[in-house]
Design a protein around this motif. Structure first.
Motif, PDB file in Angstrom:
ATOM      1  N   SER A 238     -31.639  16.467  29.006  1.00  0.00           N
ATOM      2  CA  SER A 238     -32.617  15.658  28.279  1.00  0.00           C
ATOM      3  C   SER A 238     -33.919  15.475  29.056  1.00  0.00           C
ATOM      4  CB  SER A 238     -32.022  14.282  27.961  1.00  0.00           C
ATOM      5  OG  SER A 238     -31.649  13.605  29.152  1.00  0.00           O
ATOM      6  N   GLU A 295     -26.918  14.998  22.301  1.00  0.00           N
ATOM      7  CA  GLU A 295     -28.025  15.405  23.173  1.00  0.00           C
ATOM      8  C   GLU A 295     -29.314  14.693  22.803  1.00  0.00           C
ATOM      9  OE1 GLU A 295     -27.891  19.624  22.752  1.00  0.00           O
ATOM     10  OE2 GLU A 295     -26.203  19.857  24.157  1.00  0.00           O
ATOM     11  N   GLY A 298     -29.877  11.618  24.659  1.00  0.00           N
ATOM     12  CA  GLY A 298     -30.077  11.732  26.104  1.00  0.00           C
ATOM     13  C   GLY A 298     -28.775  11.799  26.876  1.00  0.00           C
TER      14      GLY A 298
END
Length: 332
Positions: A238, A295, A298
């Protein structure tokens, strides 16, 4: 002299059915699992990243198990209330725990007495996601990397405070480690959660913290916080442009350790139920849509087997306990 009894009619078939119905080591007794709703207990209030992951996981498991999977929030006492509730629940696969690392690791060193022992009262089903931690500073801090931060902090003893969401957690561990290792003199600013800590970090009340990438990433992207380094063995997906601590020459365990958000069950839950849940979790986490949503928060998807999750926990625990002990903090 041997004697024999001959039974005629339908009785042999009935006897056979009865024999089949008898449990063999508990496995057949659980063949109908699940036959009612399953609960996932979260140790924190609704709305946080752990709660979001629990609801995402519950949605996927519900479709695969054919039963509703309900998320129940039992917040309070640094995760102790929710963890203890599941540890003392019936070991039948209907009450599960989605836990962050603290309540099943750091708390063992921080608290003089816990009402549960995660090593004996709970067992792993799967690691769901890995949260990544990032060192961030308010833009007023001149440092552009971690080395420059250490130098800045060393030059002005007592000026810099490290924000955290409670005594003994990872940011506090780092603050203590810095003072012991680099001769700095910093302060510890403990909050009742990461959200209020972030508010003061953004306003400049505190200058720095080691926070979750899930919380800090939007502020980093907006230029309201500056990222200096990510913890862990690799860069965070991320935050791909932020180097690790190790890349900058800081390779101690406190900079490389990562813990997972994990699904657990009461320790005496039968193996067949644990294995079934583990398979279904892996299948849910493998779904492209689920991975994408994770995802976007994060976080990094994992989804491993019970055996793999157990091995990872056993490797993580001694390192986590030592880091917590090094802070010198104990709580009642």
């Amino acid at each position: 002299m041997k004697t024999s009894t001959r039974i005629s009619g339908p009785l042999p078939a009935l006897a056979l059915c009865a024999a089949i119905a008898l449990p063999a080591g508990g496995a057949l007794a659980q063949s109908g699992y699940p036959s009612k709703p399953v609960r996932i207990v979260v140790q924190y209030q609704a709305g946080g990243s752990t709660d979001t992951i629990a609801r995402m996981l519950g949605e996927g498991l519900s479709k695969r198990l054919g039963q509703p999977v309900v998320v129940e929030n039992k917040a309070g006492a640094a995760g102790i209330i929710g963890t203890d509730y599941v540890a003392k629940s019936a070991p039948d696969g209907y009450t599960l725990l989605l836990t962050v690392p603290g309540p099943i690791s750091f708390n063992l060193a921080l608290y003089k007495k816990l009402p549960y022992d995660p090593r004996t009262d709970l067992r792993m089903v799967s690691d769901i996601v890995t949260p990544r931690m990032v060192m961030v500073v308010n833009p007023a801090v001149p440092a552009k990397n971690f080395k420059e931060l250490v130098e800045a902090v060393r030059k002005e003893p007592g000026k810099y405070a490290m924000g955290s969401w409670g005594p003994g957690v990872q940011p506090h561990q780092l603050q203590v480690f810095m003072d012991k290792t680099y001769g700095t003199s910093t302060l510890h600013a403990a909050y009742k959660g990461e959200s209020p800590m972030a508010v003061d970090l953004l306003s400049g009340v505190i200058p720095m913290t080691l926070g979750s990438a899930a919380t800090m990433r939007p502020y980093i992207a907006a230029g309201r916080l500056r990222a200096l380094a990510v913890a862990g063995p690799t860069r965070a997906k991320s935050l791909p442009d932020v180097p690790t601590f190790a890349e900058q020459g800081y390779k101690d365990q406190i900079y490389t350790i990562t813990g997972s958000i994990s699904l657990m069950a009461p320790a005496k839950t039968p193996d067949d139920i644990i294995e079934r849940l583990g398979r279904e979790v892996v299948a849910v986490i493998k779904q492209p849509g689920v991975r994408k949503r994770i995802e976007e928060l994060g976080l990094e998807p994992v989804g491993n087997t019970p055996a793999e999750a157990t091995a990872a926990y056993k490797a993580f625990l001694p390192v986590a306990l030592q880091l917590a002990k090094d802070t010198g903090v104990t709580l009642d």
